[in-house]
Motif scaffolding. Structure first.
Motif: not given
Length: 411
Positions: A77-82, A99-104, A299-311
């Motif tokens: 899952p992606l947790f977005g907005g926040l 849930t093992g989410a990515v968050y931005d 795992q932290h990656d400010p480029v790879r885990f950008a929300a819009q990129r993941l979508l």
């Protein structure tokens, strides 16, 4: 009517405002701040707090149970907005770890600019109180400041006759129409390339014999060197694509100046809970936003885990969107299943945008409007919020806690 309301609608978190009731609406008194007025107007009607599942109305308990079932089935899952307060951020971090989410954050791209510079070089920072009490030179770099933060100059005390500020400079941007009449204002248009102008200015402040530097840039360097306390103001949302380099240059200039006088930078940003979530997630995990709570560790990656990129790359299989402020800040367009936590007014907008299918909507309160809470101000100060009215709505923290309680093992 007492002036005891703290406005949550930008990261200045202006306090001492007064509200007056006009029917169901709340009207701001003793201030003409357009951002505060727009925020109140967006929540003027108290929409019935109706949850729904795939466009069909549902009791809140059933909607929470269905959201928990879906969330448990998502593999990534992606947790977005926040967009929430500190309590909501704490609850969301626990859910992300479960849930093992990515968050931005919804404004994560702007937030990341300053973070990269901080991680690489550190920073020399100040507060609103320090600017008000000490700054004699304030330079707005590429920002009008009050375009998005209308009360900024007032919060810095530049409207007071006894302000210590003697120079207000706008570099690379036209000054706004309304300015304090107590401080001399200078506009330096520059070359049109803000980064190049700052590189020249930084070289001059570091003592390099830079020949051919424009007279205005050289004059600004002299003004900064002579200042007792200079402040370089920047705004995350107005930075160019290479904004992290701009921020790094500003910090470098402040460091150069601090060898002989005092100087600092000041960032405008972090509204809609961005700074609160960034701080809370960082102190709970040791890593900032744009991190994945993987089974094997963070795992932290400010480029790879950008929300819009993941979508865009279909790298996630579900979106949990949390936006407890403006009802019209809908989740980004996606074919993914969604769980949306937002003000009651967001529900009808989701339906109108044909975004209700494959979506569970759970209404939540807005911190500082119909719920108490705490947020980080733009200068890093924690500010308490009080509820201006009681709509009997749960906050993000309460709804997320219920999701955690109802979570079932993934099938």
């Amino acid at each position: 009517m007492e002036p005891d309301w703290t406005c949550p609608f930008c990261s200045l978190l202006c306090d001492g405002f007064a509200l007056e009731r006009a029917g169901e609406a709340l009207v701001l008194q003793a201030s003409d701040c357009p951002r505060a007025r727009a925020g109140l107007a967006a929540h003027a009607r108290s929409e019935a707090p109706a949850a729904f599942v795939d466009g069909s109305a549902a009791p809140i308990d059933e909607a929470v149970a269905e959201a928990a079932r879906r969330l448990a089935r998502w593999r990534q899952p992606l947790f977005g907005g926040l967009a929430t307060d500190m309590a909501g951020a704490r609850a969301l971090f626990r859910l992300a770890a479960r849930t093992g989410a990515v968050y931005d954050h919804g404004d994560g791209e702007a937030l990341a600019q300053g973070l990269r510079a901080l991680q690489d070089r550190g920073q020399c920072y100040t507060t609103l109180a320090e600017i008000r009490a000490r700054a004699d030179v304030v330079v707005c770099v590429g920002t009008q400041a009050v375009a998005h933060y209308p009360e900024f100059f007032r919060r810095c005390g530049l409207d007071r006759p006894d302000t210590p500020c003697q120079h207000l400079v706008f570099l690379g941007v036209e000054p706004p129409a309304r300015l304090p009449d107590t401080v001399p204002v200078q506009c330096i248009a520059g070359s049109g390339d803000l980064l190049a102008d700052l590189q020249q200015l930084a070289a001059l402040l570091a003592g390099a014999p830079l020949r051919g530097a424009p007279a205005e840039i050289a004059g600004l360097a002299a003004t900064l060197r002579q200042a007792r306390y200079a402040v370089l103001v920047w705004e995350a949302a107005t930075l160019p694509a290479h904004g992290a380099l701009v921020v790094e240059l500003l910090h470098r200039m402040a460091t150069s100046l601090n060898r002989a006088t005092r100087a600092a930078t000041f960032a405008l940003g972090g509204s809609d809970g961005a700074y609160a979530v960034q701080q809370v997630f960082t102190w709970l995990s040791g890593l900032p936003l744009r991190t994945r709570a993987a089974a094997g560790g963070l795992q932290h990656d400010p480029v790879r885990f950008a929300a819009q990129r993941l979508l865009d790359e279909d790298a996630v299989d579900g979106l949990l969107w949390v936006w407890s402020y403006a009802p019209d800040r809908l989740p980004p367009s996606t074919k993914l299943p969604r769980i949306v936590l937002g003000p009651p007014g967001m529900g009808p907008l989701l339906r109108q945008a044909d975004a209700a299918q494959r979506c569970v909507f759970l209404p939540v309160a807005t911190p500082g409007l119909n719920a108490a809470g705490h947020l980080f101000r733009t200068d890093g100060v924690v500010v308490p919020l009080v509820a201006a009215r009681d709509d009997a709505l749960p906050g993000v923290a309460q709804v997320v806690a219920r999701l955690l309680e109802r979570m079932e093992p993934a099938a």
